[in-house]
Design an enzyme around this catalytic site. Sequence first.
Site, PDB file in Angstrom:
ATOM      1  N   GLY A 208      -9.255   1.644   0.790  1.00 21.29           N
ATOM      2  CA  GLY A 208      -8.551   0.537   0.129  1.00 21.29           C
ATOM      3  C   GLY A 208      -7.802  -0.299   1.142  1.00 21.29           C
ATOM      4  O   GLY A 208      -8.066  -0.213   2.350  1.00 21.29           O
ATOM      5  N   ASN A 209      -6.907  -1.114   0.683  1.00 16.66           N
ATOM      6  CA  ASN A 209      -6.090  -1.918   1.600  1.00 16.66           C
ATOM      7  C   ASN A 209      -4.706  -2.149   0.985  1.00 16.66           C
ATOM      8  O   ASN A 209      -4.434  -1.717  -0.133  1.00 16.66           O
ATOM      9  CB  ASN A 209      -6.791  -3.238   1.938  1.00 16.66           C
ATOM     10  N   HIS A 210      -3.853  -2.864   1.730  1.00 21.25           N
ATOM     11  CA  HIS A 210      -2.440  -2.986   1.337  1.00 21.25           C
ATOM     12  C   HIS A 210      -2.164  -4.106   0.340  1.00 21.25           C
ATOM     13  O   HIS A 210      -1.010  -4.387   0.049  1.00 21.25           O
ATOM     14  CB  HIS A 210      -1.577  -3.235   2.582  1.00 21.25           C
TER      15      HIS A 210
END
Length: 399
Positions: A208-210
């Site tokens: 995933g990412n932020h």
Amino acid sequence: MLTNKNILLGVCGSIASYKSASLVRLLVKAGANVRVVMTKDACNFITPLTLSTLSKNPVLSNYSDPETGSWNNHVELGLWGDLMIIAPASANTLAKFANGLCDNLLTAVYLSAKCPVYFAPAMDLDMWKHPATQKNISTLVSFGNTMIQPGYGELASGLTGEGRMAEPEAILEFLSNELKKKLPLKGKKALVTAGPTYEAIDPVRFIGNHSSGKMGFAIAEELAALGASVVLVSGPTSLKLSTQGIKRIDVTSAEEMLEAALDNFTGTDISILSAAVADYRPKDISLNKIKKDSSEFQIDLIKTPDILATLGKQKKPGQVLVGFALETNNEEENAIKKLEKKNLDFIVLNSLKDEGAGFKNDSNKITIIDRKLNKETFDLKPKTEVAADICKKVLDLLG
Ligand code: C5P
């Protein structure tokens, strides 16, 4: 709809004047700034103190205040209002309005008002039915004023018939609907993507990412506030919408986001894709939790679909398509390449080098670049204001 709107409320003398107290309260609760102008007769039915307390503003009924010697500027008042509502509107004041009389502050404000004017008549049934009243109403309608129809029921005289002022709740709803009709994106359909995508590795882990989704949510809210009917496709986020009426579709992976976007793209006027979609996903998803048996571990990745590019290929003339570019180097060059490759109308560039911009922050600093390579750089501001800048560019494009 009424948040921060300046509402001029004219109150005439009628037994229904007491209802104006509830109306002021409802308008203030809905976020409007309310200034009340009363006729002298209205002050016999309800005190200015009641309405000034509820509206949190002085109530005016004279051209000048004998105590302070100050002048109540009807022109300034007339220009201040985003909307003027006369409730209750008496037969007498309606007649004065229709004939351009100007013998008190309310009639002077009416003549000076540049904003849309609404009136909610209140009178006994025979006064209401009289051809003089009906003619005055037709005249006011021909001036572009709007009547809020009185109701049928028991009247103060004890007679039953038409002439009861519309209830404050109904007036509030009427005004909200009128304001909605005037919104610049009324009748337009919008699609927004927001947040990250999670690409499963096994039943427990993901790539995933932020991304927080804050930018996309702010855009969806702003489009809705401008009157568009909005579909928001959101990746995993804890955010909640504060606007009712936005259709939210929650997804997890890029594939799911693509499917939801495609399902909603046809017939869309505006599509703003702000999601931080994972570029790669694990080729195979393990059905069971992967054990930490070996000292090294590889995952084969394959590309996820590019949702924005897919919509760019399907885009028809008249459809506005907007993408984001979050860059760390050669920002403008990379953004322009994306703008062209993905067939966008404009691209919103934000750089991770700018402090306070990008992921998770409540603020962002953007540059908008359009197809003619016009470039507009904005200051660092809250994401809600950034969303307004982006939507303003959309409005410009739609003409
Ligand atoms: O190519 P890049 O990922 O930098 O492009 C960013 C823009 O493209 C964003 O608007 C993002 O929402 C969109 N995008 C997408 N699908 C992807 C990757 C990016 O819609 N798979």
